[in-house]
Every structure is written in C-alpha cells, then in structure tokens.
Design a protein around this motif. Structure first.
Motif, short mmCIF file in Angstrom:
data_model
loop_
_atom_site.label_atom_id
_atom_site.label_comp_id
_atom_site.label_asym_id
_atom_site.label_seq_id
_atom_site.Cartn_x
_atom_site.Cartn_y
_atom_site.Cartn_z
N LEU A 33 38.90 48.55 38.25
CA LEU A 33 38.99 48.23 39.81
C LEU A 33 39.26 49.00 40.64
N ALA A 34 38.38 49.88 41.33
CA ALA A 34 38.52 50.82 42.21
C ALA A 34 39.63 51.97 41.76
N GLY A 35 39.50 52.37 40.59
CA GLY A 35 40.19 53.25 40.13
C GLY A 35 41.83 53.13 40.00
N LEU A 36 42.03 51.84 40.26
CA LEU A 36 43.31 51.63 40.36
C LEU A 36 43.97 51.04 38.91
N LYS A 37 45.16 51.41 38.62
CA LYS A 37 45.61 51.10 37.43
C LYS A 37 46.67 49.90 37.31
N LYS A 57 52.05 48.25 44.73
CA LYS A 57 53.02 47.37 44.42
C LYS A 57 52.80 45.90 44.55
N LEU A 58 51.62 45.68 43.74
CA LEU A 58 50.90 44.19 43.79
C LEU A 58 50.98 43.40 42.55
N ALA A 59 51.50 42.30 42.36
CA ALA A 59 51.58 41.37 41.42
C ALA A 59 50.65 40.34 41.43
N VAL A 60 49.90 40.19 40.31
CA VAL A 60 48.79 39.12 40.42
C VAL A 60 49.09 38.16 39.28
N ALA A 95 44.30 29.16 38.10
CA ALA A 95 43.36 29.76 36.60
C ALA A 95 42.06 29.23 36.90
N GLU A 96 41.90 28.06 37.37
CA GLU A 96 40.51 27.65 37.56
C GLU A 96 39.73 28.40 38.68
N ASP A 97 40.41 29.21 39.44
CA ASP A 97 39.43 29.97 40.40
C ASP A 97 39.01 31.28 39.46
N VAL A 98 40.12 31.39 38.53
CA VAL A 98 39.33 32.89 37.71
C VAL A 98 38.49 32.40 36.70
N ARG A 99 38.34 31.38 36.19
CA ARG A 99 37.20 30.57 35.27
C ARG A 99 35.96 30.50 36.22
N VAL A 100 36.03 29.94 37.26
CA VAL A 100 34.80 29.50 37.99
C VAL A 100 34.42 30.59 38.95
N HIS A 101 35.30 31.33 39.77
CA HIS A 101 34.94 32.17 40.76
C HIS A 101 35.48 33.67 40.57
N LEU A 102 35.26 34.21 39.50
CA LEU A 102 35.60 35.36 39.05
C LEU A 102 35.36 36.51 40.14
N ASP A 103 34.20 36.57 40.44
CA ASP A 103 33.56 37.72 41.30
C ASP A 103 34.44 37.60 42.55
N TRP A 104 34.72 36.32 43.04
CA TRP A 104 35.59 36.36 44.27
C TRP A 104 37.14 36.89 44.11
N VAL A 105 37.34 36.26 43.25
CA VAL A 105 38.97 36.78 42.42
C VAL A 105 39.15 38.16 42.69
N VAL A 106 38.21 38.87 41.78
CA VAL A 106 38.47 40.42 41.70
C VAL A 106 38.14 40.88 42.99
N ASP A 107 37.26 40.51 43.86
CA ASP A 107 37.09 41.14 45.11
C ASP A 107 38.36 40.95 45.88
N PHE A 108 38.92 39.99 46.00
CA PHE A 108 40.11 39.50 46.69
C PHE A 108 41.37 40.32 46.32
N ILE A 109 41.57 40.65 45.07
CA ILE A 109 42.60 41.41 44.54
C ILE A 109 42.21 43.08 44.83
N LYS A 110 40.91 43.19 44.71
CA LYS A 110 40.46 44.73 45.00
C LYS A 110 40.91 44.88 46.61
N ARG A 111 40.66 43.89 47.27
CA ARG A 111 40.65 44.23 48.83
C ARG A 111 42.41 44.38 49.14
#
Length: 119
Positions: A33-37, A57-60, A95-111
């Motif tokens: 994800l954008a080179g972030l560890k 300094k981000l917790a998911v 958890a349901e958003d991760v299951r159903v809307h994974l692309d949105w979740v990943v984009d949100f975390i990245k931003r």
C-alpha cells in the motif's frame, strides 16, 4: 497487562486472524500500500492493534459484531483515548465493509496514511 503478556497475546492473535483481517492483510503486507510498512497484531503499550503503520502513526482496527456490546464500546473508548495520547490515529472499520467494500477500505486507509505522512 505486562509487556510480555501483550507480546504473547499479539502472537496468538496473528495465528487466529479473522477472515476480514486476513483479507485486509493481503492488501497491506509487504509495503503493497503506497510503499508503507504495516504490521499486523502489533503490541503497543497494554494493547494489540489489528494493523499499525509506524510512519503514519496510524492504527487500523477491523471491528466485528462484538464491538457493539456496551462493555466493548467502553473498552474501545479507553483504548482510543490512550492511543491518541501517544499520537496514534485510530481508524475503525466494520468487518462487513472489509468483506464487501475492500477496494474502498484500502483506498481510505491509503489516503489517511499518506495524509498523516505529509503526502
């Protein structure tokens, strides 16, 4: 909880990731994800974070239905307050958003992570 117990708990949680956590981990691991560890089941103080990016300094946190119980809500509030005092931003995802809307979740975390990194 002592540091040793927290570390042991983190190890156990890594072995027993929920399906939504495992699904999200595939997207976060190896700097995908954008080179972030990101680290999974990362101990910090008395708590274990589902996923943590030190650079941002981000917790998911991936929250299932157990987080809807009143005692869990109170625990999560104390935990969030403590982590904020440490300068950590918490992102809670259903958890349901991760299951159903994974692309949105990943984009949100990245931003969110990139904003916290100044980018």
């Amino acid at each position: 909880m002592t540091a040793l117990l927290t570390i042991e708990r983190a190890r156990e949680l890594r072995r027993r990731m929920t399906p939504p956590e495992a699904r999200l981990w595939v997207c976060l691991r190896g700097k995908r994800l954008a080179g972030l560890k990101f680290r999974r089941q990362h101990p910090i103080g008395p708590y274990v974070l589902d996923f943590y990016c030190a650079a941002a300094k981000l917790a998911v946190e991936v929250d299932g239905s157990s987080h809807e119980r009143s005692e869990q809500i109170a625990h999560d509030a104390r935990r969030t307050a403590w982590l904020r005092e440490q300068g950590v931003r918490i992102v809670r995802l259903a958890a349901e958003d991760v299951r159903v809307h994974l692309d949105w979740v990943v984009d949100f975390i990245k931003r969110t992570a990139l904003e916290r990194c100044g980018g």
